[in-house]
Enzyme design. Structure first.
Site, PDB file in Angstrom:
ATOM      1  N   ILE A 171     114.205 158.507 -31.624  1.00 55.42           N
ATOM      2  CA  ILE A 171     114.234 157.363 -32.555  1.00 55.42           C
ATOM      3  C   ILE A 171     114.455 156.083 -31.759  1.00 55.42           C
ATOM      4  O   ILE A 171     115.349 156.017 -30.915  1.00 55.42           O
ATOM      5  CB  ILE A 171     115.377 157.510 -33.589  1.00 55.42           C
ATOM      6  CG1 ILE A 171     115.252 158.819 -34.381  1.00 55.42           C
ATOM      7  CG2 ILE A 171     115.429 156.292 -34.516  1.00 55.42           C
ATOM      8  CD1 ILE A 171     114.012 158.954 -35.209  1.00 55.42           C
ATOM      9  N   LYS A 172     113.628 155.100 -32.081  1.00 54.81           N
ATOM     10  CA  LYS A 172     113.850 153.760 -31.524  1.00 54.81           C
ATOM     11  C   LYS A 172     114.215 152.836 -32.672  1.00 54.81           C
ATOM     12  O   LYS A 172     113.452 152.696 -33.637  1.00 54.81           O
ATOM     13  CB  LYS A 172     112.572 153.268 -30.843  1.00 54.81           C
ATOM     14  CG  LYS A 172     112.605 151.795 -30.474  1.00 54.81           C
ATOM     15  CD  LYS A 172     111.361 151.423 -29.697  1.00 54.81           C
ATOM     16  CE  LYS A 172     111.269 149.932 -29.492  1.00 54.81           C
ATOM     17  NZ  LYS A 172     110.174 149.573 -28.592  1.00 54.81           N
TER      18      LYS A 172
END
Ligand code: R5P
Length: 260
Positions: A171-172
């Site tokens: 996840i960014k």
């Protein structure tokens, strides 16, 4: 998890620590010639040796990056929009076969939770995840934030968890107060932070350090590196934080020294 997927993940996230410094230079896919990236080759070339992976769009790779470049590519697969229109209205613009031909190590798209085209952007992520699971290709999901939305732990936790539940492997997202809650919402899925708009170098380093302390495994940073008055100093400083657990002051000294 398939061996191929594990192998690709280990090329991006340090196999011992799980940490990483990704350099994001995909901004042109929706905002054209971005300050600091007008010539992608000259912007990226001096920074590459300090990056663990390069997040970039397919045309950016073909147009500016030398084929002998040996850093893992995190290939942006979504597009179809520009800053002149509704940003959430993305489609997948690259085939998985093309990503494999380009020797991508991971693939990525943005997810616009709360956006006008929320469902379509989650469907884009799901498409990448289905390809990713089929071909052993990790998927990094970017939690995009609309102009009017609050970048708080409640929203970013919601958006990140939705990406996790739809199968993303990394996840960014953006840093915010209470970032521990965002990391917790992601369970075992590693979280990296985007840098966001350019800030004074020390502030950007402080943000990265705070994110790491709250459980992020690293950064996927763009503007705060390539728009710095000393991009090499800045990426070296970020690296010092992420891979050596240095203090903000120690990291800042690295930047200052390089600048001189
Ligand atoms: C935005 O959609 C892009 O994925 C950017 O690469 C990302 O936001 C990271 O860049 P920055 O650190 O400049 O925010």
């Amino acid at each position: 998890m398939h061996w191929g997927m594990k192998n690709r993940l280990s090329r991006i996230l340090n196999p011992k620590t799980g940490h990483c410094v990704m350099l994001a230079v995909d901004h042109g896919y929706f905002q054209g010639p971005t300050t600091g990236l007008r010539n992608l080759n000259t912007a990226v070339d001096p920074l590459l040796q300090y990056a663990d992976a390069l997040m970039i769009a397919s045309g950016g790779v073909r147009g500016w990056i030398k084929p002998e470049m040996n850093k893992p590519i995190v290939l942006r697969m979504s597009g179809g929009t520009s800053i002149l229109k509704e940003l959430s209205n993305e489609i997948i613009v690259v085939d998985i076969e093309e990503a494999i031909r380009m020797n991508a190590t991971a693939i990525t798209c943005s997810v616009f939770v709360g956006g006008e085209y929320e469902k379509e952007s989650i469907a884009n992520l799901a498409k990448l995840v289905n390809w990713g699971e089929k071909y052993g290709m990790p998927v990094l999901a970017v939690t995009a934030v609309g102009r009017d939305m609050a970048r708080d732990a409640r929203f970013l936790g919601l958006a990140s968890r939705i990406c996790v539940e739809n199968g993303a492997h990394i996840i960014k997202t953006y840093y915010c107060d209470g970032f521990e809650d965002v990391v917790e919402a992601c369970g075992n899925v590693p979280v990296v932070i985007a840098g966001g708009k350019k800030q004074p170098e020390k502030d950007a380093l402080q943000m990265a350090a705070d994110a790491l302390k709250a459980g992020a495994v690293g950064v996927d940073m763009g503007r705060n590196i390539f728009q710095s008055d000393c991009p090499v100093g800045m990426i070296k400083a970020v690296r010092k934080l992420v891979h050596e657990g240095a203090s903000v002051e120690e990291a800042y000294q690295i930047y200052e020294k390089e600048k001189k």
